[in-house]
Structures are given as structure tokens and as C-alpha cells.
Design a protein around this motif. Sequence first.
Motif, mmCIF file in Angstrom:
data_model
loop_
_atom_site.group_PDB
_atom_site.id
_atom_site.type_symbol
_atom_site.label_atom_id
_atom_site.label_comp_id
_atom_site.label_asym_id
_atom_site.label_seq_id
_atom_site.Cartn_x
_atom_site.Cartn_y
_atom_site.Cartn_z
ATOM 1 N N SER A 105 0.818 -1.181 -0.037
ATOM 2 C CA SER A 105 -0.013 -0.011 0.092
ATOM 3 C C SER A 105 0.960 1.400 0.130
ATOM 4 O O SER A 105 0.171 2.391 -0.061
ATOM 5 C CB SER A 105 -0.906 -0.112 1.155
ATOM 6 O OG SER A 105 -0.294 -0.090 2.248
ATOM 7 N N CYS A 144 1.531 5.433 -5.971
ATOM 8 C CA CYS A 144 1.418 6.715 -7.226
ATOM 9 C C CYS A 144 2.715 6.690 -7.755
ATOM 10 O O CYS A 144 2.990 7.261 -8.994
ATOM 11 C CB CYS A 144 1.127 7.920 -6.533
ATOM 12 S SG CYS A 144 2.474 8.588 -5.392
ATOM 13 N N GLY A 168 -8.321 0.438 -6.651
ATOM 14 C CA GLY A 168 -7.571 1.403 -7.369
ATOM 15 C C GLY A 168 -6.147 1.072 -7.976
ATOM 16 O O GLY A 168 -5.423 1.701 -8.798
ATOM 17 N N GLU A 203 -2.256 4.125 -8.006
ATOM 18 C CA GLU A 203 -3.118 4.825 -7.225
ATOM 19 C C GLU A 203 -4.093 5.286 -8.097
ATOM 20 O O GLU A 203 -4.482 6.358 -8.107
ATOM 21 C CB GLU A 203 -2.267 5.915 -6.749
ATOM 22 C CG GLU A 203 -2.832 6.754 -5.548
ATOM 23 C CD GLU A 203 -2.840 6.009 -4.359
ATOM 24 O OE1 GLU A 203 -3.724 5.454 -3.953
ATOM 25 O OE2 GLU A 203 -1.710 6.338 -3.484
ATOM 26 N N ASN A 226 -7.310 5.375 -7.594
ATOM 27 C CA ASN A 226 -8.405 5.956 -6.762
ATOM 28 C C ASN A 226 -8.183 7.451 -6.532
ATOM 29 O O ASN A 226 -9.012 8.222 -5.979
ATOM 30 C CB ASN A 226 -8.980 5.238 -5.484
ATOM 31 C CG ASN A 226 -9.511 3.969 -5.803
ATOM 32 O OD1 ASN A 226 -9.947 3.642 -6.902
ATOM 33 N ND2 ASN A 226 -9.548 2.840 -4.899
ATOM 34 N N SER A 227 -7.080 8.168 -6.839
ATOM 35 C CA SER A 227 -6.538 9.289 -6.574
ATOM 36 C C SER A 227 -6.768 10.134 -7.932
ATOM 37 O O SER A 227 -6.344 9.779 -8.514
ATOM 38 C CB SER A 227 -5.133 9.290 -5.976
ATOM 39 O OG SER A 227 -4.566 10.563 -5.878
ATOM 40 N N SER A 228 -7.532 11.190 -7.644
ATOM 41 C CA SER A 228 -7.749 12.078 -8.575
ATOM 42 C C SER A 228 -6.454 13.006 -8.966
ATOM 43 O O SER A 228 -6.338 13.333 -9.975
ATOM 44 C CB SER A 228 -8.635 12.982 -8.106
ATOM 45 O OG SER A 228 -10.065 12.465 -8.016
ATOM 46 N N ASP A 229 -5.391 13.088 -7.936
ATOM 47 C CA ASP A 229 -4.139 13.767 -8.140
ATOM 48 C C ASP A 229 -3.162 12.715 -9.025
ATOM 49 O O ASP A 229 -2.647 13.303 -9.988
ATOM 50 C CB ASP A 229 -3.480 14.022 -6.882
ATOM 51 C CG ASP A 229 -4.409 15.254 -6.113
ATOM 52 O OD1 ASP A 229 -4.798 16.135 -6.848
ATOM 53 O OD2 ASP A 229 -4.277 15.246 -5.106
ATOM 54 N N TRP A 230 -3.125 11.376 -8.532
ATOM 55 C CA TRP A 230 -2.070 10.579 -9.053
ATOM 56 C C TRP A 230 -2.627 9.273 -10.009
ATOM 57 O O TRP A 230 -1.929 8.337 -10.058
ATOM 58 C CB TRP A 230 -1.107 10.318 -7.879
ATOM 59 C CG TRP A 230 -0.696 11.203 -7.147
ATOM 60 C CD1 TRP A 230 -0.858 11.507 -5.962
ATOM 61 C CD2 TRP A 230 0.126 12.532 -7.611
ATOM 62 N NE1 TRP A 230 -0.516 12.684 -5.365
ATOM 63 C CE2 TRP A 230 0.176 13.246 -6.395
ATOM 64 C CE3 TRP A 230 0.628 12.900 -8.643
ATOM 65 C CZ2 TRP A 230 0.911 14.336 -6.428
ATOM 66 C CZ3 TRP A 230 1.511 14.027 -8.749
ATOM 67 C CH2 TRP A 230 1.667 14.852 -7.660
ATOM 68 N N ARG A 231 -3.741 9.524 -10.569
ATOM 69 C CA ARG A 231 -4.298 8.492 -11.309
ATOM 70 C C ARG A 231 -3.590 8.095 -12.484
ATOM 71 O O ARG A 231 -3.297 6.875 -12.832
ATOM 72 C CB ARG A 231 -5.762 8.744 -11.593
ATOM 73 C CG ARG A 231 -6.389 7.597 -12.298
ATOM 74 C CD ARG A 231 -8.083 8.080 -12.611
ATOM 75 N NE ARG A 231 -8.646 8.212 -11.415
ATOM 76 C CZ ARG A 231 -9.621 8.727 -11.278
ATOM 77 N NH1 ARG A 231 -10.281 9.707 -12.199
ATOM 78 N NH2 ARG A 231 -10.263 8.913 -9.878
ATOM 79 N N ARG A 259 2.091 12.028 -12.816
ATOM 80 C CA ARG A 259 3.220 11.614 -11.779
ATOM 81 C C ARG A 259 4.597 12.175 -12.124
ATOM 82 O O ARG A 259 5.305 12.661 -11.519
ATOM 83 C CB ARG A 259 3.140 10.238 -11.314
ATOM 84 C CG ARG A 259 4.142 9.796 -10.459
ATOM 85 C CD ARG A 259 3.861 9.982 -9.064
ATOM 86 N NE ARG A 259 4.606 11.682 -8.682
ATOM 87 C CZ ARG A 259 4.578 12.232 -7.761
ATOM 88 N NH1 ARG A 259 3.953 11.719 -6.740
ATOM 89 N NH2 ARG A 259 4.889 13.282 -7.509
#
Length: 518
Positions: free
Chosen positions: A235, A239, A381, A404, A406-411, A416
Motif C-alpha cells: 500500500s 503513485c 485502485g 494509485e 483511486n486518487s484524482s491527483d495521481w491516477r 506523476r
Amino acid sequence: MTDPLSGKTPGVYINEINAFPNSIVQVPTAVPAFIGYTPKAEYNGKNYLNKPVKVNSFSEFEEYFMPARPAQPYSPQYYITEQSAAPANGDYLTLKNKIYTLDPDPNTIYYLYNSVRLFYQNGGGTAYIVSVGGYGSPSEAAMAHDENIVNPNIKLSELKAGLQTLTKETEPTMYVVPEATLLSKDDNASLMQAMLGQSEEMETAVSILDVLGGHSPDPVLYTQDIEGFREGVGSKGLCYGVAYYPFLKTTITQGSELGYTNFNGGNTDALFALLQNLEGANPALEEAIALIKNASTDANVGDMNQALMIVSKVYKELFNSLLSEVNVLPPSGAMAGIYTVVDNNRGVWVPPANVSISAAIKPTLDINNRMQEDLNVPSDGKAVNALRLFIGRGVLVWGARTLEGNSSDWRYINVRRTMIMLEQSIKMAIRAYVFEPNDANTWVNVQSMISSFLNSVWKQGGLVGSKPADAFNVSVGLGSTMTPEDILDGIMRVTVKVAITHPAEFVIITFQQQMQKG
């Protein structure tokens, strides 16, 4: 500069004033670091074991890590095994109404050499190579056909040690360990977690991961490989990780690089006995076998192997199957090359997807839309990007997600990697201002320097916005990013906000009929 008027001698003095502020140079974005096993790690008498070596071409890689020609740089061993029934996964041959498989001696299977070749075949350039050891002794036995290949000569501790050497290198932007899939399931998980953890700690590189089981996936039970992979990556640092599935059937290894010595541990007697049994009476085959048996040790195996294929249809089928098996490779090496091409031609902010893979014939599993649904958008995710065969277009990279998801920032992987480039480029340039006065003059210079760099990236399409103010914002100064206490403590805080391009992953076209007019 000293004030020229401070001199006491009459005359003309010149005082140069800098007209332009410091500028930011974009750091390289496509420099993979390959970690694995090579036949040698020596050049000009110097040992390079567990030392990152920077190479700029495949020939340079060979000089450091491969034996001098004409020796075989890579010589895997496969055993011809008769099966009672056709296996559910993997290739097999039917000869004289009997089913045979080619099963490897797992101790002789390595991926780094061919993965580096695949990297350069797909447009690779500069790369770092970390050799953690040489090839080990063969087991002289075949593995079970329905098992994942586990090479006991490949050690988790050695690969981790090689990975650790890269903590002193800031230039590599990708970690690639093709032979990670030759470890046991637990060791593979431990190595992937170590790669992601180091990527997160260094903040300079992403980890390109291969999925264990992608070599010969079961058409029905392949989902177990995916679930095992998702459990194994853990886990942390998700990202910074990106995975591709399945393995690729390639054309990297040519027929001239293999021969009859790659069957049955080099036991030609067993091979020839099988050929004679399956072929029956064949004088040309008997002549070719006699020629090989009477040949000297330095004879040209390639020519005699070609002659054997001409006179024996059975051997030709076996050899083509051998060539196909050797050419099944994990996709990480190809992806490192594709990242390089996309970065150089279009920019690191462009997703490395919808791109064809050179030297790839097909994936080892034919993935359709339904199968890809859970790969691309899983509930946890941890997306796995699919490699798919499209008729008329070849093998395409059909995904651009990180682990990652499920992350809107690092999808997305391009987001990235773009952030890594921006962060490292600005970080390197800001070092020039360490110990400078923490005052308004310095703040203006820093803000101007960063804004100029981001404006250049925006013009190239790396940032989104109709005008620069919509694409980025740079703040630095007392009352905006710093307090009087920060200044007293010697802290200069700079806030940079950027709007990075996101891919159009789902293109929806709506059709509607309209009433006839007129």
C-alpha cells in the motif's frame, strides 16, 4: 563585483551587471535503471558488479556486460516433454499424434539481456545498468509445465542490493527489474514493495512493474495472477508504480542465436533419438546427425542447425517452438523504451499509451474490453495497464494508470512523471539561492525564474490553461508564504501550483437521429 570607483587611480572602468536572472534547465525524464544478472560485469580490467553503469547504446551495454563474440551471450535450456493431454495454458506441439511441450530448465532463464535489447528496439537511449551477479549453474532438469518459472540462481537479496545502489543516483527516472518475475511469489512481492518504497523516498523515479504469471497466463484463471499482484505490491508508494500485463511474444532473439545445443541440456543424443523415432526412415536426417556428431568443438553450430532444419520437418517445428518460447519477455523493457520515445518526441506530460510496441508479435493473453474492465478500474485502485493486439494496428499499450487509481491527483502516470520533472528541475535551480539574503530581491528572482520555466512548459502543452495565469501560480514572500518567524529561522517558502494535462481516457460520442427537414 567591487565598485570600480573605489579605485584611487584616474581612468575608465567597466562594471558588468547581470541582465538576465538564473534559468531552470529541465532535468532528463527518460533514463531507466535496469537491475539484474549478466554474464559478466567487467570493462578494461575493472569490475562493475553492483555499480551503476551509464550506457548510451546497446553496443556499449555489450562491452560492459556480455561475453565477446562468437560466444552465445544467452543460452537457455529447454527440455522436450511428452504430455498426456494438451495443456490449458502455454504453447504445445502435436507430433505424430503425440503432444509435446518445451519446458525450461529454470536455472537457465534470465530476462535482463533481452529486455535491454527490447528497450533499444523501442527507441531507448541513455540507461543505467546494475549487474548484481553472473549466470548460475543449470539444474539439468525441466520444470513442471503448469508452474511459474522460478530461477533459484536469482536472489532477492542481490536484487535489493542492486536497487539500493541507486539511492546515490538522482538521474534515473525509472526502475526496471525484468527478472523480478523469476522470483518466488513472496520474494517478488518483497522486491516490488522495495522498489515502490525507494521510488517514494527518492521522489525521482517511477517503478515499472511486471505481473507474475504473465508468461503463460491461463485464459480463465488469469485473474488470480492479477489479484496476487495487487496483494503483493502493498500500500506504499503506489503513485510511483505502474504495471503492465501480460508478457509479450517478441522477435528479439533471432534463429541464428540458438541451436540444437539449447535442447535437453545440450544432450544431442536424446534429441537425435527423438527425431529418428518421429521421422522414421530419413537418410538425409541420418547424414546430418552424423555430420554434427563428427564435427569439431569449434564448428559452426548455426550452419549445422540450419541444415538440420532443412532435412527434418519435426526438428524445424521444435526449433521454431524453442525460438517462440525464448522470445516471451516481460513488457517492462519495452515500456521503458516507449517512455523515452514519447518523452523525446512529445513531452513527459503526454501519456505513454495508444503506442505500438516494436518487435512484439502479440501478448501472451488476448485481452478484450470485458477482461480489461477490472484491470483498468478496480475497486482498490491498483490498476494494471493492458497490452492488447488490435487488428491492423499491432500490439498497443492500452492504459496509462498508476497503481494509485483511486486518487484524482495521481491516477495517471504522465501526471506523476510530469510532477517529478517539475519538482526536480526547480529543486536543482533553487539550490543557487541557498544562503542568499532572505529578502524581497531574492524572492522576486526566485518567482521570476520559476514562472519563466513554467511558462515555457505551458507553451509546449505541458500545463493546461488559456493563459499562463490559468496554468500555474508561483507565490513567495512575507505575508503570502512566509511569516516573520520563518525569516528569522532562515526559511524561504515557495508555493507552486500547476494544472497538468490529464488524458482523455474515455471518449464518448453521442449519436441522435433528427427529423427530416424540408
